[in-house]
Design a protein around this motif. Sequence first.
Motif, PDB file in Angstrom:
ATOM      1  N   ASN A  27       0.809  -1.213   0.000  1.00  0.00           N
ATOM      2  CA  ASN A  27       0.000   0.000   0.000  1.00  0.00           C
ATOM      3  C   ASN A  27       0.846   1.268   0.000  1.00  0.00           C
ATOM      4  OD1 ASN A  27      -2.566  -1.379   0.203  1.00  0.00           O
ATOM      5  ND2 ASN A  27      -2.013  -1.846   2.321  1.00  0.00           N
ATOM      6  N   VAL A  28       2.065   1.147  -0.504  1.00  0.00           N
ATOM      7  CA  VAL A  28       3.003   2.281  -0.505  1.00  0.00           C
ATOM      8  C   VAL A  28       3.233   2.776  -1.927  1.00  0.00           C
ATOM      9  CG1 VAL A  28       5.369   3.021  -0.031  1.00  0.00           C
ATOM     10  CG2 VAL A  28       4.154   1.572   1.613  1.00  0.00           C
ATOM     11  N   ALA A  29       3.208   4.090  -2.077  1.00  0.00           N
ATOM     12  CA  ALA A  29       3.549   4.717  -3.355  1.00  0.00           C
ATOM     13  C   ALA A  29       4.533   5.852  -3.078  1.00  0.00           C
ATOM     14  CB  ALA A  29       2.301   5.268  -4.053  1.00  0.00           C
ATOM     15  N   SER A  30       5.272   6.258  -4.103  1.00  0.00           N
ATOM     16  CA  SER A  30       6.240   7.340  -3.914  1.00  0.00           C
ATOM     17  C   SER A  30       6.105   8.378  -5.020  1.00  0.00           C
ATOM     18  CB  SER A  30       7.672   6.799  -3.887  1.00  0.00           C
ATOM     19  OG  SER A  30       8.068   6.361  -5.175  1.00  0.00           O
ATOM     20  N   GLY A  31       6.572   9.576  -4.699  1.00  0.00           N
ATOM     21  CA  GLY A  31       6.627  10.656  -5.680  1.00  0.00           C
ATOM     22  C   GLY A  31       7.990  11.304  -5.620  1.00  0.00           C
ATOM     23  N   GLU A  47       2.187   5.606   2.841  1.00  0.00           N
ATOM     24  CA  GLU A  47       1.485   4.342   3.069  1.00  0.00           C
ATOM     25  C   GLU A  47       0.021   4.676   3.307  1.00  0.00           C
ATOM     26  OE1 GLU A  47       1.405   0.457   6.072  1.00  0.00           O
ATOM     27  OE2 GLU A  47       2.928   2.028   6.319  1.00  0.00           O
ATOM     28  N   VAL A  48      -0.850   4.113   2.510  1.00  0.00           N
ATOM     29  CA  VAL A  48      -2.257   4.491   2.538  1.00  0.00           C
ATOM     30  C   VAL A  48      -3.134   3.335   3.016  1.00  0.00           C
ATOM     31  CG1 VAL A  48      -4.191   5.380   1.171  1.00  0.00           C
ATOM     32  CG2 VAL A  48      -1.842   6.072   0.614  1.00  0.00           C
ATOM     33  N   LYS A  49      -4.115   3.680   3.863  1.00  0.00           N
ATOM     34  CA  LYS A  49      -5.109   2.700   4.297  1.00  0.00           C
ATOM     35  C   LYS A  49      -6.464   3.402   4.348  1.00  0.00           C
ATOM     36  CE  LYS A  49      -6.304  -0.627   7.907  1.00  0.00           C
ATOM     37  NZ  LYS A  49      -5.927  -1.222   9.209  1.00  0.00           N
ATOM     38  N   ASP A  50      -7.422   2.870   3.606  1.00  0.00           N
ATOM     39  CA  ASP A  50      -8.771   3.446   3.559  1.00  0.00           C
ATOM     40  C   ASP A  50      -8.718   4.923   3.178  1.00  0.00           C
ATOM     41  OD1 ASP A  50      -9.871   0.985   4.372  1.00  0.00           O
ATOM     42  OD2 ASP A  50      -9.588   1.499   6.490  1.00  0.00           O
TER      43      ASP A  50
END
Length: 280
Positions: A27-31, A47-50
């Motif tokens: 659930n991790v993305a980067s920029g 890190e994203v949740k809901d």
Amino acid sequence: MKSTEYSEKVLDHFKNPRNVGTLSGANVASGRVGNPTCGDIMEIFIEVKDEVIKDIKFKTFGCGSAVATSSMATVMVKGMTLDEALKVTKKDVANELDGLPPIKMHCSNLAEEALHEAIKNYREGKVGVFPDQEKKDEEEEKVTPMNIKGELDYLGKGLSYNVTNIEEFRDKRTLLLYTSEETIEKAIELTKVTGRVILLSPQKTLQISSELKKRLNQSDVKTLLESQLLEVMGEGEVEKVKILNLDEDETYELFIDALVILQGIKLVNQCADDDTLFSE
């Protein structure tokens, strides 16, 4: 705010940055934004949740303001929903830091852009482990985030972010930290008033035009490649710097009288007409 004045919050977040590091997982993305030739590079991991930013980390290579804005941006948005985080602007970040010098507003712009890029990548499904991180070429790895100890302490005391009058550097041992081709232009210009000009870069080879490379080779500028500036030192004024030889992984001290860091020149020019910039 004056062009070289920093708030206590900026100094605090530069010297004690929050949320430094990286994240990985499903659930991790980067920029990642910026360019080594401009001097500032930022990468933010979320890190994203809901639809909520559960955790956030950053890596930054750049000046004190770049580190401070990255740190503050992560503090501001942790716990926000993605939609809320997308509303965070460069002016919001600067205001939370009690303002930035006008010439440094481009740094907060990068913090905003890196955050928004991370959110965009998450929503496009670009999440998980980042194999490309390990495949970056050696040159890019060597411009990994690293603060310059003492940078803000010596600003205006032998350390400057621009060269407005070359006569101020007459007969001085002057070190320039490579951030763009403009740095080389200034280094060559300074040889008119001093025979002791040094150009320092972490790269193995400078990615510059052939014409500029020819002019540099024909000048009296001494070039130190594969070298990282670690610390500025002196009794009240710049007297010496600590440098890391990246090839041999050894540190040494170099005595100088002046240090020039032309940070983010191209980005500053691009923002020159932006009405959100602070005025003097």
